[in-house]
Design a protein around this motif. Sequence first.
Motif, mmCIF file in Angstrom:
data_model
loop_
_atom_site.group_PDB
_atom_site.id
_atom_site.type_symbol
_atom_site.label_atom_id
_atom_site.label_comp_id
_atom_site.label_asym_id
_atom_site.label_seq_id
_atom_site.Cartn_x
_atom_site.Cartn_y
_atom_site.Cartn_z
ATOM 1 N N SER A 112 72.956 45.717 80.998
ATOM 2 C CA SER A 112 73.705 44.294 80.364
ATOM 3 C C SER A 112 74.359 44.395 78.702
ATOM 4 N N PHE A 113 73.624 45.783 78.153
ATOM 5 C CA PHE A 113 74.668 45.477 76.906
ATOM 6 C C PHE A 113 75.280 46.638 77.326
ATOM 7 N N GLY A 114 75.742 47.433 78.557
ATOM 8 C CA GLY A 114 76.337 48.784 78.487
ATOM 9 C C GLY A 114 77.683 47.444 79.480
ATOM 10 N N LEU A 115 77.842 46.312 80.329
ATOM 11 C CA LEU A 115 78.444 45.583 80.343
ATOM 12 C C LEU A 115 78.964 44.515 79.739
ATOM 13 N N ALA A 116 78.000 44.647 78.306
ATOM 14 C CA ALA A 116 78.717 43.429 77.731
ATOM 15 C C ALA A 116 79.383 44.451 76.465
ATOM 16 N N ALA A 117 79.157 46.020 76.270
ATOM 17 C CA ALA A 117 80.433 46.331 74.750
ATOM 18 C C ALA A 117 81.603 46.533 76.304
ATOM 19 N N ARG A 118 81.513 46.511 77.153
ATOM 20 C CA ARG A 118 82.610 47.348 77.578
ATOM 21 C C ARG A 118 83.341 45.496 78.190
ATOM 22 N N ARG A 119 83.040 43.966 78.705
ATOM 23 C CA ARG A 119 83.566 43.408 78.434
ATOM 24 C C ARG A 119 84.431 42.642 77.553
ATOM 25 N N LEU A 120 83.858 43.040 76.173
ATOM 26 C CA LEU A 120 84.452 43.162 75.175
ATOM 27 C C LEU A 120 85.677 44.469 75.013
ATOM 28 N N GLY A 121 85.519 45.240 75.409
ATOM 29 C CA GLY A 121 86.879 46.203 75.715
ATOM 30 C C GLY A 121 86.290 47.786 74.330
ATOM 31 N N ALA A 122 85.118 47.866 74.343
ATOM 32 C CA ALA A 122 84.090 48.757 73.268
ATOM 33 C C ALA A 122 83.955 50.634 75.076
ATOM 34 N N LEU A 123 84.678 51.231 73.860
ATOM 35 C CA LEU A 123 83.877 53.186 74.829
ATOM 36 C C LEU A 123 82.116 52.723 75.389
ATOM 37 N N VAL A 124 81.122 53.058 75.503
ATOM 38 C CA VAL A 124 80.051 53.441 75.835
ATOM 39 C C VAL A 124 79.556 54.668 76.004
ATOM 40 N N THR A 125 77.947 54.356 75.272
ATOM 41 C CA THR A 125 78.104 56.171 75.465
ATOM 42 C C THR A 125 76.568 55.945 75.845
ATOM 43 N N ASP A 126 76.219 56.125 76.788
ATOM 44 C CA ASP A 126 74.704 56.295 76.568
ATOM 45 C C ASP A 126 73.755 57.282 76.618
ATOM 46 N N LEU A 127 72.621 57.291 76.556
ATOM 47 C CA LEU A 127 71.622 58.567 76.578
ATOM 48 C C LEU A 127 70.642 58.279 76.149
ATOM 49 N N THR A 128 69.429 58.872 77.570
ATOM 50 C CA THR A 128 67.971 58.704 77.905
ATOM 51 C C THR A 128 67.865 59.778 77.062
ATOM 52 N N LEU A 129 65.904 59.674 77.328
ATOM 53 C CA LEU A 129 65.434 60.418 76.900
ATOM 54 C C LEU A 129 65.408 62.138 77.295
ATOM 55 N N ALA A 130 66.414 62.304 79.052
ATOM 56 C CA ALA A 130 66.321 63.237 79.975
ATOM 57 C C ALA A 130 67.471 63.360 79.590
ATOM 58 N N GLY A 131 68.006 64.784 79.563
ATOM 59 C CA GLY A 131 69.114 65.076 79.148
ATOM 60 C C GLY A 131 69.485 65.036 77.712
ATOM 61 N N SER A 132 69.060 64.188 76.938
ATOM 62 C CA SER A 132 69.151 65.019 75.114
ATOM 63 C C SER A 132 68.160 65.304 74.731
ATOM 64 N N SER A 133 68.757 66.148 73.221
ATOM 65 C CA SER A 133 68.102 66.727 72.490
ATOM 66 C C SER A 133 66.914 66.409 71.981
ATOM 67 N N LEU A 134 66.517 65.164 72.662
ATOM 68 C CA LEU A 134 64.988 64.778 71.946
ATOM 69 C C LEU A 134 64.184 65.487 72.786
ATOM 70 N N SER A 135 64.604 65.539 74.471
ATOM 71 C CA SER A 135 63.868 66.475 74.822
ATOM 72 C C SER A 135 63.635 67.819 74.167
ATOM 73 N N LYS A 136 63.840 68.319 73.693
ATOM 74 C CA LYS A 136 63.892 69.944 72.665
ATOM 75 C C LYS A 136 63.507 69.655 71.381
ATOM 76 N N GLY A 137 63.102 68.703 70.981
ATOM 77 C CA GLY A 137 62.044 68.554 69.734
ATOM 78 C C GLY A 137 63.299 67.553 68.982
ATOM 79 N N GLU A 138 64.590 67.467 68.876
ATOM 80 C CA GLU A 138 65.444 66.519 67.766
ATOM 81 C C GLU A 138 64.170 65.622 67.453
#
Length: 331
Positions: free
Chosen positions: A74-100
């Motif tokens: 719903s945050f993604g839909l809300a931002a897109r409905r208002l015309g924003a660009l949206v970037t999603d970051l989750t733990l898997a696939g981010s550098s947090l999994s490398k210790g950042e």
Amino acid sequence: MTRAAGELAVAGWSHRHLLGCSLLSAEALRALLGRAREHVPSAWASVAERGERTLAGRTVVNLFFEDSTRTRVSFGLAARRLGALVTDLTLAGSSLSKGETLLDTARNLAAMGASAFVVRTGSSGSAAAVAEAIGTPVINAGDGRHEHPTQALLDAFTLADACGRTGFDLSGLTVAIVGDVVSSRVARSNAALLTTLGAGVVLVGPPALAPGSLSDLAPGVAVAHDFDAVLGGAHGVLDAVMMLRMQFERHKSPAIASAREYRLGYGLTAERAGALPAQTRVMHPGPMNRGFEIDSAVADGERSLIMAQARNGVAVRMAVLEACVGAAEAA
Ligand code: NCD
């Protein structure tokens, strides 16, 4: 129409971050909920017709380091409905999994030009830590057991709508919040927000899950252990019963003796719901465990507001994004 910096702000709201509910005034909350009403589904078409993309040119970054369905989408839909660009970051696939660290991740994404961060983590206080580290607006989408302010906002919105409280004054209403209260950021945020708007809140569960000390959360909050007595009107006729999921993942040792015993004491069964007065609505933030804390017949029944909660979550998050980005741009 694209609004320029400074034109976005929601009148009556001046906070760049939304981290919790306990310090927000009734006036600020009502201003936000009033703006959300302009975004409810029946109004989406008209917002689109007006071509009002209030967040056009902005980027919203979703940092979700704990599982989520409704809140993240719903945050993604809300931002897109208002015309924003949206970037999603989750733990898997981010550098947090490398210790950042979370703060380094946020600083780097802020350097790329984010207009707002939506942050969910398993650790209480982490959204506030990100807010302190960067000037960009931070919206707390759930931090550990601490707070989940947009859930409480959408709950208040849905309850006010169901009860015909068009001005979002909830005086005289009573809400029972039932189950694993001690683990619940939804319960903490609702205890603060619903009482600020005038409602009374009764937190209900076995003593281990609803300790008496939780009555200190806010004036107007009571704690009770006898669910049937609360349903029977011990704290007044209930306007809503909000059921909570048992958060097994947050308990180090078993929180309940058995599922059967828990359900006997604290499950909103079809039988219990059938004895409630007509005015009592049923709510649940999701995810639900059907047949455990709530029966399917109740979750899908006439008094259920559960789908309205999900629907209104988008409108409320649209208003929150506008209000926080607007306050930051106006500063
Ligand atoms: C809740 C959460 O994540 O705090 N769900 C939600 O956001 N709608 C409650 C839960 O996990 O049980």
